[in-house]
Enzyme design. Structure first.
Site, short mmCIF file in Angstrom:
data_model
loop_
_atom_site.label_atom_id
_atom_site.label_comp_id
_atom_site.label_asym_id
_atom_site.label_seq_id
_atom_site.Cartn_x
_atom_site.Cartn_y
_atom_site.Cartn_z
N ASP A 252 -13.94 6.40 -6.34
CA ASP A 252 -12.55 6.81 -7.27
C ASP A 252 -11.54 5.65 -6.91
O ASP A 252 -11.33 5.46 -7.89
CB ASP A 252 -11.89 7.86 -5.64
CG ASP A 252 -13.09 8.91 -6.09
OD1 ASP A 252 -13.82 8.96 -6.45
OD2 ASP A 252 -12.60 10.04 -6.41
N GLY B 241 -15.28 13.71 -7.45
CA GLY B 241 -16.55 14.31 -7.97
C GLY B 241 -16.05 15.93 -7.61
O GLY B 241 -15.05 16.24 -6.97
N SER B 242 -16.92 16.38 -8.36
CA SER B 242 -16.84 18.61 -8.18
C SER B 242 -17.83 18.43 -7.74
O SER B 242 -18.67 17.85 -6.50
CB SER B 242 -17.50 18.42 -9.75
OG SER B 242 -16.85 18.08 -10.86
N GLY B 243 -17.24 20.03 -7.60
CA GLY B 243 -18.48 20.85 -5.53
C GLY B 243 -16.73 21.10 -4.67
O GLY B 243 -17.23 20.80 -3.64
N HIS B 244 -15.55 20.63 -5.35
CA HIS B 244 -14.41 20.96 -4.13
C HIS B 244 -13.62 21.62 -4.71
O HIS B 244 -12.52 21.65 -4.33
CB HIS B 244 -13.92 19.41 -4.01
CG HIS B 244 -14.31 17.97 -3.73
ND1 HIS B 244 -15.27 18.24 -2.42
CD2 HIS B 244 -14.53 17.14 -3.83
CE1 HIS B 244 -15.86 16.88 -1.87
NE2 HIS B 244 -15.40 16.20 -3.31
N LYS C 31 -7.85 10.02 -4.09
CA LYS C 31 -8.61 10.15 -2.91
C LYS C 31 -9.26 8.93 -2.36
O LYS C 31 -9.37 8.15 -3.01
CB LYS C 31 -9.75 11.57 -2.97
CG LYS C 31 -8.71 12.71 -2.77
CD LYS C 31 -9.61 13.92 -2.84
CE LYS C 31 -11.09 13.87 -3.43
NZ LYS C 31 -10.96 13.47 -4.81
N HIS D 41 -18.28 15.22 1.48
CA HIS D 41 -19.15 15.13 0.70
C HIS D 41 -20.17 15.79 1.84
O HIS D 41 -21.06 14.64 1.45
CB HIS D 41 -19.06 13.58 0.02
CG HIS D 41 -17.75 13.58 -0.63
ND1 HIS D 41 -16.89 12.61 -0.35
CD2 HIS D 41 -17.76 13.99 -1.24
CE1 HIS D 41 -16.18 11.98 -0.91
NE2 HIS D 41 -16.51 13.07 -2.10
#
Length: 334
Positions: free
Chosen positions: A110, A54-57, A105, A220
């Site tokens: 995932d 996921g994006s945001g990391h 991860k 998250h």
């Protein structure tokens, strides 16, 4: 919600436009599949390395694409796994005839989607794929997102070490075995001082009081071990380091690659202060720090807080760490 965005639905796509504008000398973007590639991929005879999530990391994972690290990173929507079609496109694109390693991860979506993509790549394109599932978080065994331990900070160090090994021409068997060794040697623990706000949600993921912090937070915003009273940096460092040292365990005379990582909203002055506390605790335990990172390397949007990652290091790990790398997120020797 105060964020520098246009439409919440377009955040990832528009961020990719900016990444290519900033780093087009070393990256190229597949906008259809939302995949970031090193510009010279595929490299014939080189093991291809793919990660994603996921994006945001950020800078994980797209910021670690380039010589000495990843060949491709697949970008899911914010805090959402990339889908098999994205991962399949990346796997076939970076295969230079030596096989591909998936760095995953340990989050349920995932793991499932990478497995599906690996099966499709083998069946449709005869690409040999291996996987390593990073599960280094000592905070919790299972969470809202995982079966088993979550994959967090060790992912950054693993991508660097395995990236150097692949760049030097090691085989898929050798690269996959190294990835397993790095994962087994790494442990992480984090804490949050604030929540974060997913653009599509428009409100904080959870609420924390002014005098509280969440110990063992996930990347998250998922719950950690427990909610505790706000502590000093010295106390907080102890709460993060002690569980790591007792888990592997680490012992007197060991050497580590240490990372004090910001969750996105913590200034460097505080991260360096925390590194000083971690350094002191490791020194007291007789553990040497061979190499270190301090900064924002695997984040959770604008969350305030930090994590500590320790990877037990031998001479091979240190040599691979020192090897040249040229990515937007890490660069030295190149």
């Amino acid at each position: 919600m105060k964020k520098l965005i246009n439409d919440p639905a377009d955040v990832v796509a528009e961020a990719l436009v900016g990444m290519e504008a900033a780093h087009g000398d070393r990256l190229r973007i597949d906008y259809e599949h939302k995949v970031i590639y090193r510009k010279d991929a595929p490299r014939q005879g080189k093991v291809g390395l793919i990660s994603g999530g996921g994006s945001g990391h950020e800078p994980l994972h797209g910021g670690y694409v380039g010589p000495g690290m990843l060949d491709a990173a697949c970008c899911g929507e914010v805090f959402t796994s990339p889908v098999p079609d994205q991962l399949l496109a990346a796997t076939t694109e970076v295969d230079g005839g030596a096989g591909v390693l998936h760095i995953v991860k340990n989050y349920t979506g995932d793991v499932m989607n990478f497995e599906m993509a690996a099966e499709l790549a083998a069946a449709e394109s005869a690409v040999e794929v291996r996987s390593v599932v990073v599960d280094d978080d000592v905070a919790v065994q299972d969470s809202l997102y995982t079966a088993g331990r979550r994959g967090v900070g060790t992912t950054v160090i693993l991508e660097k070490l395995v990236g150097a090994a692949a760049e030097s021409g090691r085989s898929l068997d050798e690269v996959a075995a190294l990835a397993d060794r790095v994962n087994a040697a790494g442990r992480s623990m984090g804490l949050a001082l604030t929540s974060c706000t997913v653009p599509a949600a428009g409100k904080p993921t959870f609420e924390l009081g002014e005098d509280e912090m969440e110990l063992g937070i996930g990347i998250h915003g998922e719950p950690g071990r427990k909610r505790v009273p706000l502590a000093s940096a010295r106390e907080a460092a102890q709460l993060l380091v002690d569980p790591i040292l007792t888990d592997l365990p680490y012992g007197t005379g060991d050497s580590v690659i240490a990372m004090v990582n910001g969750m996105g909203g913590t200034p460097l002055i505080e991260l360096y202060l925390m590194y000083g506390e971690v350094h002191r605790l490791l020194e007291q335990a007789g553990i040497g720090i061979a190499r270190c990172l301090v900064g924002n390397y695997i984040t959770s949007l604008e969350m305030a807080g930090c994590s500590v990652t320790l990877v037990k290091a031998d001479d091979e790990f240190v040599d691979l760490w020192d090897a040249p790398v040229n990515t937007p997120g890490l660069r030295w020797g190149a």
